[in-house]
Design a protein around this motif. Structure first.
Motif, PDB file in Angstrom:
ATOM      1  N   PHE A  37       0.750  -0.836   0.332  1.00 16.39           N
ATOM      2  CA  PHE A  37      -0.053  -0.188   0.143  1.00 16.39           C
ATOM      3  C   PHE A  37       0.998   1.345   0.016  1.00 16.39           C
ATOM      4  O   PHE A  37       0.677   2.004  -1.115  1.00 16.39           O
ATOM      5  CB  PHE A  37      -0.613  -0.265   1.576  1.00 16.39           C
ATOM      6  N   PHE A  39       3.998   1.640  -0.903  1.00 16.09           N
ATOM      7  CA  PHE A  39       4.541   1.241  -2.460  1.00 16.09           C
ATOM      8  C   PHE A  39       4.156   2.815  -3.376  1.00 16.09           C
ATOM      9  O   PHE A  39       3.668   2.569  -3.891  1.00 16.09           O
ATOM     10  CB  PHE A  39       4.557   0.536  -3.241  1.00 16.09           C
ATOM     11  N   THR A  40       2.130   2.792  -3.239  1.00 18.84           N
ATOM     12  CA  THR A  40       2.016   3.195  -4.372  1.00 18.84           C
ATOM     13  C   THR A  40       1.831   4.669  -4.064  1.00 18.84           C
ATOM     14  O   THR A  40       1.357   5.382  -5.036  1.00 18.84           O
ATOM     15  CB  THR A  40      -0.180   3.179  -3.781  1.00 18.84           C
ATOM     16  N   TYR A  41       2.435   5.342  -2.835  1.00 21.60           N
ATOM     17  CA  TYR A  41       2.430   6.405  -2.938  1.00 21.60           C
ATOM     18  C   TYR A  41       4.138   6.835  -2.992  1.00 21.60           C
ATOM     19  O   TYR A  41       4.466   6.378  -2.095  1.00 21.60           O
ATOM     20  CB  TYR A  41       2.137   6.999  -1.099  1.00 21.60           C
ATOM     21  N   PRO A  42       4.429   7.185  -4.067  1.00 24.13           N
ATOM     22  CA  PRO A  42       5.461   8.232  -4.072  1.00 24.13           C
ATOM     23  C   PRO A  42       6.300   8.880  -3.380  1.00 24.13           C
ATOM     24  O   PRO A  42       5.501   9.870  -2.427  1.00 24.13           O
ATOM     25  CB  PRO A  42       5.917   8.519  -5.491  1.00 24.13           C
ATOM     26  N   ASN A  45       7.256  13.644  -6.304  1.00 24.37           N
ATOM     27  CA  ASN A  45       6.731  13.492  -7.109  1.00 24.37           C
ATOM     28  C   ASN A  45       6.597  15.305  -8.058  1.00 24.37           C
ATOM     29  O   ASN A  45       7.375  15.564  -7.388  1.00 24.37           O
ATOM     30  CB  ASN A  45       5.570  13.235  -7.418  1.00 24.37           C
ATOM     31  N   GLU A  47       6.020  17.214  -9.660  1.00 24.97           N
ATOM     32  CA  GLU A  47       4.643  18.358  -9.924  1.00 24.97           C
ATOM     33  C   GLU A  47       5.736  20.067 -10.069  1.00 24.97           C
ATOM     34  O   GLU A  47       6.247  20.460  -9.664  1.00 24.97           O
ATOM     35  CB  GLU A  47       3.424  18.715  -8.664  1.00 24.97           C
ATOM     36  N   PRO A  48       5.155  20.605 -10.385  1.00 29.77           N
ATOM     37  CA  PRO A  48       4.834  22.280 -10.821  1.00 29.77           C
ATOM     38  C   PRO A  48       5.764  22.641  -9.529  1.00 29.77           C
ATOM     39  O   PRO A  48       5.248  22.009  -8.484  1.00 29.77           O
ATOM     40  CB  PRO A  48       4.493  22.909 -11.231  1.00 29.77           C
ATOM     41  N   MET A  50       6.169  24.097  -5.658  1.00 28.66           N
ATOM     42  CA  MET A  50       5.131  24.878  -4.865  1.00 28.66           C
ATOM     43  C   MET A  50       4.572  26.128  -4.567  1.00 28.66           C
ATOM     44  O   MET A  50       4.812  26.714  -3.307  1.00 28.66           O
ATOM     45  CB  MET A  50       5.089  23.707  -3.205  1.00 28.66           C
ATOM     46  N   ILE A  89      -8.080  26.211  -8.015  1.00 30.30           N
ATOM     47  CA  ILE A  89      -9.345  24.624  -8.063  1.00 30.30           C
ATOM     48  C   ILE A  89     -10.166  25.488  -7.486  1.00 30.30           C
ATOM     49  O   ILE A  89     -10.379  25.447  -6.419  1.00 30.30           O
ATOM     50  CB  ILE A  89      -7.872  23.578  -7.440  1.00 30.30           C
ATOM     51  N   LEU A  93     -15.436  20.145  -8.072  1.00 28.94           N
ATOM     52  CA  LEU A  93     -14.991  18.954  -8.101  1.00 28.94           C
ATOM     53  C   LEU A  93     -13.283  19.225  -8.725  1.00 28.94           C
ATOM     54  O   LEU A  93     -13.232  18.000  -9.816  1.00 28.94           O
ATOM     55  CB  LEU A  93     -15.822  17.902  -8.972  1.00 28.94           C
ATOM     56  N   GLY A  94     -12.738  20.126  -8.600  1.00 28.22           N
ATOM     57  CA  GLY A  94     -11.283  20.328  -9.054  1.00 28.22           C
ATOM     58  C   GLY A  94     -11.438  20.302 -10.596  1.00 28.22           C
ATOM     59  O   GLY A  94     -10.393  20.779 -11.241  1.00 28.22           O
ATOM     60  N   LYS A 149       0.977  26.133   1.980  1.00 30.35           N
ATOM     61  CA  LYS A 149      -0.091  26.556   3.040  1.00 30.35           C
ATOM     62  C   LYS A 149      -0.999  27.079   2.653  1.00 30.35           C
ATOM     63  O   LYS A 149      -1.028  28.263   1.612  1.00 30.35           O
ATOM     64  CB  LYS A 149       1.204  27.588   3.559  1.00 30.35           C
TER      65      LYS A 149
END
Lengths: 167, 260, 360
Positions: A37, A39-42, A45, A47-48, A50, A89, A93-94, A149
């Motif tokens: 379980f 393992f599925t959270y890197p 990552n 991403e742009p 923050m 966002i 629903l994003g 934040k």
């Protein structure tokens, strides 16, 4: 009968070993599953960023500024002597709402949620206002936006001095 | 040529006989042997109540669902030869599937087949309910069927992202946005607020179920790869196993339902 | 004129009660609906109507979207099979009333036949027909492909895949945690629970309506009205900004709809008591919390004692089954209830606790 109770197990000992065995088996199995379980959270990552530096407060005219919308997902809103960094966002629903200058509102195309310039929701299915990010001034007078934040209106966090800049 | 015809000569060869262990199915013995002796046909019983073979009763929707699943497996496999699940290539590979590849309708068959499978699954369920076929002794198999229905929708949903066009990412953004609202496990769901120690938020957008599904905070490249693996390997495997259980139980529970 | 009328009628506020009523009529007069004569008349009336609908450019432009084709196929199949079930059920029920057995139980139907060739050839032809159908479909209609993914710009409207549009339609009335997680989860759990709740031994293996009216009515209401109908609304009648558009209406991006909804707490504290909202969250939402809890907790035992149907039900099902069944039914009916409250009172939330992300 030459039954050697030292070498073979009696009934009670046998069952207690069995219990220990099963407990260990269950623990090991759940441990392995938990690892799978996790393992599925890197850990990292790509991403742009923050955090970013967003010029000086005088760069922004009053109203909504969209220059950081596509790169960092942030609207800079200058209103009533405050400069805020508003998340783009939709809290429903994003999706990404659009800024409609003529109607002075943010309108989400997906399900029609509408927000005022301040980020407060007033129409559509959205349950709560847009989120604000931490803004602060660096020593060189430039604005630093920290997206890690988040300040939410419904928790009363918009009064937090870190959630806006006095201009 | 006198005596045997060509067909009979072929049937008399050693090769033919080694493949088919019995004569043509024109008598009772061979009809039983052809169904029982063939690994594919032996899913069937040898004899069946007449109501169970009539289209008016079965509607054939379950069988068609299985067939479409097989067709989707084959077409999907062919599509995998050309498709690369990265943000850089995915969209162009989909265009290439239409324009640079012979028989440019493979993706169409796959996509329409996927829609058709959703429809046939629903109607299969509709029929099974209407004939009361979930009643004892078939309760368990109905449950397996419901899970297969959910998996069919998940297969279709994960496949929806793969073309990597506007339709895809926004449909998945909206769809996975709901995972964010899962009670206790999504960062915007009820209960997530309670799971915090002081300033430290235990359920945030970096560790909730949506993050697990997408491999990121939004629908990006990790999400594409995860959906690809789920779509091509993981869910089909689970579906395959459950289909086997489903068919096995149909037989073990007494075949297709009929009046008691 | 007529088009404007249809535009108005198809608004869920009107069309949802109409669909529910039509559903009720269909089941009440199922022996009339389930005749060949009725089917022929329906087709004879529907064909000109459909041609007239298709002649409208706005309607046609929605219909011809490639991803909407499956829904049309679904509608045709659902319409046909619903009728076909009524037809078979009506035949059997008439026989049962006459004291005969259902058709499926007659000796000639119980007779065993060989799987080869009877079943194997049926399957072969079904496979061939299905393959041919898929290939023709694939040749005629290109699979949709829009512009390359752009995470900074959302198209308007952004819709989920069509089979989830029933769920997406619920999003208009419920928050995502209800519409996207709890209700779908309960649909799945409820479906799996069906065989364990429905203890009626009749109707196993043959088409009937009379012998299992309750089970079939509940299932069909969920399937036809709450699922298929909501998909139709979501696909054909929801345009930009998720606003309602009639079937003949142009999808004008600037159509403005006043959608100022208010919460139950605001109605009670501000409008009725005139005191303003209390600071304490629980006090503020106390009415909604009491209402929601009593809906789930009070109604089932009350119905079991006070109503005739409830007494019969708890006797037939037993206590555990009865409460599970009532819980599932109440959750299912929460959707129409919330719809009606929205239409009548512009009610947004019964319990509005955005502070806890808990809105009902």
């Amino acid at each position: 009968m030459s039954f050697d109770s030292k070498q073979s197990l009696n009934r009670r000992e046998f069952f207690s070993y069995l219990t220990v065995g099963w407990v260990m088996f269950t623990a090991a199995t759940s441990g392995i599953l938990a690892l799978c379980f996790r393992f599925t959270y890197p850990n990292v990552n790509f991403e742009p960023e923050m955090e970013f530096v967003a010029g000086t407060p005088s760069d922004y005219p009053a109203g909504v500024d969209e220059r950081w919308k596509n790169s960092y997902g942030v609207w800079m809103v200058k209103q009533e002597g405050k400069l805020i960094a508003l998340s783009n966002i939709c809290t429903h629903l994003g999706c990404i709402p659009n800024w409609l200058p003529a109607e002075l509102k943010f309108k989400c195309p997906c399900h029609g949620s509408g927000y005022y310039m301040s980020g407060i929701n007033f129409e559509g299915p959205t349950p709560r206002p847009l989120e604000r990010f931490k803004v602060g001034l660096q020593p060189d007078g430039k604005i630093k936006v920290d997206k890690t934040k988040v300040y939410r209106w419904e928790k009363g966090e918009w009064d937090n001095p870190e959630s806006f800049l006095e201009v | 040529m006198s005596g045997k015809g060509i067909a009979q000569k072929v049937r008399d060869t050693q090769v033919w006989k080694s493949i088919f262990r019995h004569g043509p199915p024109d008598n009772a013995r061979n009809r039983a042997a052809v169904v029982a002796g063939n690994v594919f046909l032996h899913l069937h019983p040898i004899k069946l109540k007449k109501s169970g073979v009539q289209l008016g009763y079965t509607w054939c929707m379950g069988g068609l669902t299985f067939f479409i699943f097989l067709a989707l497996t084959v077409t999907g496999l062919l599509l995998m030869f050309y498709y690369r699940p990265t943000a850089e290539y995915a969209y162009n590979d989909i265009i290439a599937l239409r324009e640079h590849v012979p028989l440019g309708i493979m993706r169409e068959i796959h996509r329409w087949g996927a829609h058709a499978m959703v429809i046939t699954v629903w109607i299969h369920m509709f029929r099974v309910f209407m004939t009361g076929s979930y009643k004892p002794p078939r309760e368990f198999n109905w449950g397996v069927g419901v899970i297969l229905l959910v998996l069919t929708l998940l297969l279709s949903f994960t496949g929806y992202l793969l073309p990597w066009d506007q339709l895809a990412i926004w449909a998945i953004t909206v769809g996975s946005g709901m995972a964010k609202a899962t009670p206790f496990m999504g960062n915007a769901g009820p209960g997530a607020m309670l799971a915090r120690i002081g300033d430290f938020v235990m359920v945030s957008d970096k560790n909730d179920v949506r993050f697990q599904l997408l491999g990121g905070r939004f629908v990006g490249e990790p999400a594409l790869l995860r959906f690809y693996i789920l779509h091509c390997v993981f869910i089909p495997l689970v579906v395959g196993v459950l289909i086997a259980v489903h068919f096995w139980r149909v037989r073990k529970d007494g075949g297709i339902s009929a009046p008691l | 004129m007529l088009r404007e009328l249809i535009n108005k009628l198809s608004d869920p506020i009107i069309s949802f009660p109409m669909m529910t009523f039509a559903f009720y009529l269909m089941l009440k007069h199922y022996k009339t609906v389930g005749t060949k004569k009725f089917a022929y008349w329906t087709i004879a009336i529907l064909i000109p109507v459909i041609v007239w609908f298709l002649a409208d450019p706005n309607f046609f432009s929605i219909i011809k979207t490639p991803d909407n084709i499956p829904i049309i196929i679904l509608l045709v199949l659902v319409g046909f099979f619903t009728w076909f079930w009524l037809y078979k059920a009506a035949l059997n029920d008439t026989r049962i009333e006459e004291g005969l057995c259902p058709i499926e139980a007659t000796p000639e139907e119980r007779e065993k036949v060989w799987v080869w060739p009877n079943l194997v050839y049926t399957e072969l032809f079904a496979i061939i027909a299905c393959t041919a159908f898929l290939i023709v479909w694939a040749i005629i209609f290109k699979a949709p492909l829009e512009e390359s993914a752009n995470p900074t710009w959302a198209p308007n409207p952004a819709k989920a895949p069509w089979y989830f549009l029933g769920l997406q339609e619920m999003l208009v009335y419920f928050d995502p945690w209800m519409a996207g997680v709890v209700l779908p989860g309960l649909i799945v759990a409820g479906l799996i629970a069906v065989p364990y709740i429905d203890t009626n031994p009749k109707g196993n293996g043959y088409f009937t309506f009379k012998e299992r009216k309750m089970a079939i009515s509940a299932f069909l209401f969920g399937w036809l009205v709450l699922w298929v109908y909501l998909i139709i609304v979501g696909v054909f009648l929801r345009g930009p900004n998720w606003t309602f558009y009639g079937p003949f209406e142009y999808w004008d991006f600037h159509k403005v709809v006043a959608s100022f909804n208010i919460n139950l707490s605001e109605i009670i504290w501000i409008k009725m008591l005139g005191t303003g909202l209390p600071k304490n969250l629980v006090v503020r939402e106390i009415f909604g919390i009491i209402l929601s809890l009593s809906y789930i907790i009070v109604i089932p035992p009350w119905a079991a004692k006070a109503t005739k149907a409830g007494r019969k039900l708890i006797q037939d099902l037993g206590v555990t089954r009865y409460y599970i069944f009532m819980f599932l039914v109440l959750m299912m009916t929460s959707l129409p209830i919330k719809m009606i409250l929205r239409w009548l009172f512009s009610l947004k939330y019964i319990v509005a606790l955005p502070e806890w992300e808990l809105n009902l």
